[in-house]
Write an enzyme that holds these catalytic residues in place. Structure first.
Site, PDB file in Angstrom:
ATOM      1  N   ILE A  82     -37.241 -63.821  97.696  1.00  0.00           N
ATOM      2  CA  ILE A  82     -37.729 -63.429  96.106  1.00  0.00           C
ATOM      3  C   ILE A  82     -36.807 -62.481  95.774  1.00  0.00           C
ATOM      4  CG2 ILE A  82     -39.739 -62.960  94.731  1.00  0.00           C
ATOM      5  CD1 ILE A  82     -40.169 -65.380  96.542  1.00  0.00           C
ATOM      6  N   LYS A 142     -37.517 -47.268 103.450  1.00  0.00           N
ATOM      7  CA  LYS A 142     -38.265 -46.737 102.184  1.00  0.00           C
ATOM      8  C   LYS A 142     -37.613 -45.322 101.940  1.00  0.00           C
ATOM      9  CE  LYS A 142     -42.103 -49.547 103.116  1.00  0.00           C
ATOM     10  NZ  LYS A 142     -43.604 -49.581 104.001  1.00  0.00           N
ATOM     11  N   ARG A 184     -51.064 -50.025 112.101  1.00  0.00           N
ATOM     12  CA  ARG A 184     -51.041 -48.627 112.611  1.00  0.00           C
ATOM     13  C   ARG A 184     -51.255 -47.722 111.190  1.00  0.00           C
ATOM     14  NH1 ARG A 184     -46.019 -48.015 110.415  1.00  0.00           N
ATOM     15  NH2 ARG A 184     -44.542 -49.702 110.436  1.00  0.00           N
TER      16      ARG A 184
END
Length: 446
Positions: A203, A237, A292
């Site tokens: 996308i 990130k 997790r």
């Protein structure tokens, strides 16, 4: 309640768990490699046990040595943290077979949802939107090319195991796919011991939004709203925030409900994160579930005034969740910046070495999760993240200003860090105006 917990991890997440355990009156056992011997954060544990040489494959990934350490340390439970063995279903099974409670989901749920391909199938059955892609594992380049032609380029080749962007390759055409397919399989095999991959439609210009959940053994599933992890490079990130500035209240509600439904369908317990990508029209698609606690969990803690590690421990010990969904409300805005020992001016090349100066920020609404200090040597053997700066403000504008102020207070010498790039991102109009997308950093600073 447990009397002693072994933490099968290292660095800032190990320290994070030690601190909560101390507050709960629970003793801890730390495991460490030769590279981490003498690290200051280990002093917060009640017992320290060396489990091998520096390389993770010879220490932190050695299941037999961790189980032996738990036996020697008289632990009742094992907390895996994130990364390393945290999503290894075999490890979770061995822990429980060895009479140590694994602080996480059951190995059955972990195996089912930790495998991205299986998780996609479960999401489809639950009626949750998924990105168009292959129905199962792809075994050959020819099969990959045929599927890609069916729903069109660009496509992502993705490992079914693990995370952190490893075993993931983007292909814009058939020629790139011929290279990306074997690269993704090889990297996945090296990183996770599993080279299986599947294909997914890419996308363009998406946002990355994920929902934090925790579930107990009594059927209670609570979401702590969403985190926005759009600011990333190569699927790693750099900056996370909560709530997401990219979605409205209606999308937020629908996304959180979808995440809860998936967890309920799977019979999942303990902490987990359901990840979605969101297009420019706020259509969201399930991509995976991380079985997790995650690196970015502090932003969820900051806006909901909760301790997720504490909740994990309570659930694992057989207690009910310490809060209900009605009690979880959004308060203000939180931003997390991952402080990495990397050189942003040199393609984010790792920057190991001795930290000769370490002066950190403080003040209202500032939290720093880090295990390093002046004199600490950043090892080349492990992940480059050396800390997480988390700030909280009454709104997004205040949180951004606070993050900029706090990052500017850092004084770190001896190594390079990601701070200069994060300051640029936080002040960039695209970030400030919430117009970002997952490849923005790579395109802007190409």
């Amino acid at each position: 309640m447990f009397q002693r917990i072994l933490v099968a991890n290292r660095g800032e997440i190990a320290l994070r768990i030690f601190r909560t355990c101390r507050e709960m009156g629970i003793e801890t056992v730390a495991v460490f490699s030769e590279a981490d011997r003498g690290a200051a954060y280990l002093e917060l544990a009640d017992q320290k046990i060396c489990i091998g040489p520096a390389r993770v494959s010879d220490s932190y990934l050695k299941i037999d040595r961790i189980i032996s350490a738990a036996e020697v340390g008289n632990a009742q439970a094992i907390h895996p943290g994130y990364g390393l063995l945290s999503e290894n279903a075999h490890f979770a099974e061995i822990c429980r077979d060895s009479n140590f409670e694994f602080i996480g989901p059951s190995h059955q749920a972990m195996a089912m949802l930790g495998d991205k391909n299986t998780a996609r199938s479960l999401a489809k059955k639950a009626g949750i939107p998924t990105v168009p892609g292959s129905e199962g594992i792809i075994d050959s380049e020819q099969e990959a090319l045929a599927i890609a032609e069916e729903f069109g380029f660009p496509v992502l080749v993705k490992a079914t195991a693990g995370g952190g962007g490893r075993g993931m390759r983007l292909a814009w055409n058939a020629e790139e796919l011929k290279t990306a397919f074997p690269q993704a399989r090889q990297e996945a095999k090296a990183a996770f011991g599993n080279g299986d991959v599947y294909l997914e439609k890419y996308i363009e210009n998406p946002r990355h939004v994920e929902v934090q959940l925790i579930a107990d053994h009594f059927g209670n599933v609570v979401h702590l709203y969403e985190r926005d992890c759009t600011m990333q490079r190569r699927h790693q990130k750099l900056i996370e925030e909560s709530p997401s500035p990219h979605i409205g209240a209606k999308t937020r509600q629908a996304m959180c409900q979808a995440a809860v439904k998936l967890v309920q369908t799977a019979g999942y317990t303990n902490a987990g994160t359901v990840e979605f990508i969101v297009d420019e029209k706020e259509n969201f698609y399930f991509i995976e579930l991380n079985a997790r606690i995650q690196v970015e969990h502090p932003v969820s803690e900051m806006i909901t005034d909760t301790d997720l590690i504490r909740a994990q421990i309570l659930v694992a010990s057989g207690e009910k969740l310490p809060f209900t969904q009605k009690e979880i409300q959004i308060h203000g805005h939180a931003i997390e910046c991952r402080i990495n020992a990397e050189d942003p001016k040199n393609h984010f090349c790792p920057s190991p070495g001795k930290i000769t100066k370490w002066i950190v920020p403080g003040g209202l609404g500032v939290r720093l999760d880090s295990h390093v200090h002046a004199g600490y040597t950043v090892s080349p053997y492990y992940d480059s993240m050396i800390g997480k700066l988390i700030v909280h403000g009454k709104n997004r504008e205040e949180a951004i200003s606070r993050a900029i102020r706090a990052l500017s207070e850092f004084q770190i010498e001896g190594i390079q860090t990601s701070i200069s790039r994060q300051l640029e991102i936080l002040q960039h109009p695209v970030f400030v105006e919430a117009r970002g997308y997952t490849r923005f950093i790579e395109k802007e600073w190409a």
